[in-house]
Design a protein around this motif. Sequence first.
Motif, PDB file in Angstrom:
ATOM      1  N   ARG A  72       0.842  -1.191   0.000  1.00 29.15           N
ATOM      2  CA  ARG A  72       0.000   0.000   0.000  1.00 29.15           C
ATOM      3  C   ARG A  72       0.877   1.241   0.000  1.00 29.15           C
ATOM      4  N   GLY A  73       0.489   2.203  -0.822  1.00 26.47           N
ATOM      5  CA  GLY A  73       1.216   3.462  -0.887  1.00 26.47           C
ATOM      6  C   GLY A  73       0.401   4.497  -1.627  1.00 26.47           C
ATOM      7  N   GLU A  74       0.830   5.748  -1.539  1.00 24.72           N
ATOM      8  CA  GLU A  74       0.104   6.821  -2.211  1.00 24.72           C
ATOM      9  C   GLU A  74       1.066   7.915  -2.616  1.00 24.72           C
ATOM     10  N   ALA A  75       0.647   8.680  -3.625  1.00 30.09           N
ATOM     11  CA  ALA A  75       1.416   9.824  -4.098  1.00 30.09           C
ATOM     12  C   ALA A  75       0.445  10.895  -4.572  1.00 30.09           C
ATOM     13  N   THR A  76       0.725  12.140  -4.202  1.00 30.74           N
ATOM     14  CA  THR A  76      -0.081  13.276  -4.618  1.00 30.74           C
ATOM     15  C   THR A  76       0.652  14.001  -5.738  1.00 30.74           C
ATOM     16  N   ILE A  77      -0.023  14.196  -6.866  1.00 29.68           N
ATOM     17  CA  ILE A  77       0.601  14.760  -8.064  1.00 29.68           C
ATOM     18  C   ILE A  77      -0.132  16.031  -8.457  1.00 29.68           C
ATOM     19  N   ARG A  78       0.656  17.092  -8.702  1.00 32.50           N
ATOM     20  CA  ARG A  78       0.082  18.305  -9.285  1.00 32.50           C
ATOM     21  C   ARG A  78       0.182  18.183 -10.799  1.00 32.50           C
ATOM     22  N   LEU A  79      -0.954  18.226 -11.478  1.00 29.45           N
ATOM     23  CA  LEU A  79      -0.976  18.132 -12.929  1.00 29.45           C
ATOM     24  C   LEU A  79      -0.512  19.434 -13.553  1.00 29.45           C
ATOM     25  N   LEU A  80      -0.322  19.443 -14.852  1.00 27.09           N
ATOM     26  CA  LEU A  80       0.182  20.659 -15.505  1.00 27.09           C
ATOM     27  C   LEU A  80      -0.888  21.728 -15.633  1.00 27.09           C
ATOM     28  N   GLY A  81      -2.121  21.425 -15.252  1.00 23.42           N
ATOM     29  CA  GLY A  81      -3.215  22.388 -15.248  1.00 23.42           C
ATOM     30  C   GLY A  81      -4.467  21.709 -14.717  1.00 23.42           C
ATOM     31  N   THR A  82      -5.571  22.438 -14.728  1.00 22.72           N
ATOM     32  CA  THR A  82      -6.840  21.846 -14.324  1.00 22.72           C
ATOM     33  C   THR A  82      -7.361  20.980 -15.464  1.00 22.72           C
ATOM     34  N   VAL A  83      -7.601  19.721 -15.161  1.00 24.45           N
ATOM     35  CA  VAL A  83      -7.925  18.740 -16.192  1.00 24.45           C
ATOM     36  C   VAL A  83      -9.255  18.072 -15.850  1.00 24.45           C
ATOM     37  N   ARG A  84     -10.134  18.019 -16.839  1.00 17.82           N
ATOM     38  CA  ARG A  84     -11.339  17.194 -16.707  1.00 17.82           C
ATOM     39  C   ARG A  84     -10.927  15.771 -17.065  1.00 17.82           C
ATOM     40  N   ILE A  85     -10.677  14.982 -16.054  1.00 16.08           N
ATOM     41  CA  ILE A  85     -10.049  13.676 -16.218  1.00 16.08           C
ATOM     42  C   ILE A  85     -11.058  12.664 -16.754  1.00 16.08           C
ATOM     43  N   THR A  86     -10.660  11.964 -17.800  1.00 11.75           N
ATOM     44  CA  THR A  86     -11.509  10.927 -18.396  1.00 11.75           C
ATOM     45  C   THR A  86     -10.920   9.527 -18.231  1.00 11.75           C
ATOM     46  N   GLY A  87      -9.635   9.438 -17.973  1.00 10.25           N
ATOM     47  CA  GLY A  87      -9.037   8.118 -17.832  1.00 10.25           C
ATOM     48  C   GLY A  87      -7.619   8.207 -17.313  1.00 10.25           C
ATOM     49  N   VAL A  88      -7.120   7.089 -16.833  1.00 17.49           N
ATOM     50  CA  VAL A  88      -5.730   6.980 -16.367  1.00 17.49           C
ATOM     51  C   VAL A  88      -5.136   5.713 -16.963  1.00 17.49           C
ATOM     52  N   SER A  89      -3.820   5.707 -17.078  1.00 13.28           N
ATOM     53  CA  SER A  89      -3.099   4.531 -17.565  1.00 13.28           C
ATOM     54  C   SER A  89      -2.049   4.146 -16.540  1.00 13.28           C
ATOM     55  N   VAL A  90      -1.910   2.854 -16.331  1.00 10.63           N
ATOM     56  CA  VAL A  90      -0.911   2.312 -15.412  1.00 10.63           C
ATOM     57  C   VAL A  90       0.005   1.406 -16.221  1.00 10.63           C
TER      58      VAL A  90
END
Length: 312
Positions: free
Chosen positions: A186-204
């Motif tokens: 278990r772990g976590e990370a907080t990421i600041r994106l390059l701007g405000t994004v209406r997120i539709t998906g993520v890739s791992v």
Amino acid sequence: MDGYGYRAEGCFRNVFRSFVCVALSLLLGLHIYAYFWGPTQETLDGDFSDIKYVVMQLTRGLSEVNRKHERLQTEMERISSVLPAVAAAAGRAKEALVDPVLRMRNNRQIGDAPDYDRQLADYALESAGARVLDTGDTVEHVIYESPIGWALHMLTAWVCRECLGARAMIRPGTLPGECWAFKGSRGEATIRLLGTVRITGVSVEHIPPHISPTREISSAPRLVQVEGLENRFDPYPHDYGSFEYDRDGKPIQYFDVLFPSLKGHNILRIRVLSNWGHPVYTCVYRVRVHGDLANNPRVAVADDGDARIENE
């Protein structure tokens, strides 16, 4: 003396040849006489009858072969005339039933690893302006070769809370070992994106087993949760959903968010809730964030107490 001997030998050869020719001629004549006028006429007639029977059988066989060839040729012509229509129908069915984009998303796989970054924009890419803000209570997994190395790592972790190891998951390199490795599952990370994004998906992304030194990837993340934050310390983050990374699938796997947000977020928290069974550590090689940019990319402006995070 030599000339006389040569002439005698040549004369003897001529006489012998003449005798052989006469003897053979007599024998041939006697054989012909016996065959045609002797008591073997019935044998000759039997031989001719057998030959005639064999010829008739061969003729019937050739006729049957010709008929089968004609039928086969007719059938092939009929199949050849039908094939274009079948191929056209198959093409129409394929186009109607299999949309490339939907197929890739349903399989949670979009493209191959070498060209993936050319297909979808990644708003969590460090080289584009994204940053890792914090990793919470996650403990980085490091193999210390000496006490000095351990002390240097502890000093670096105390001075820089961003945890440099977590930055590996927002960088392009994904060779074996180029990952964010943390202790446990278990772990976590907080990421600041390059701007405000209406997120539709993520890739791992994780390396495939065939390039892993151990030939297995039990350290790959399994259940991953994505949250959107208004600010770094938002007590009520927006839950985009949880997704399971399939270790038997392609290295890069795409997930549509389950609960999209119309207003978008510029801070995202990635929570790894479990891995595929490794008892010591978990490795996250790459996380990508996809969607639509709601505003212009930020220009190193701090807000909500994040000023010191910008001074990297």
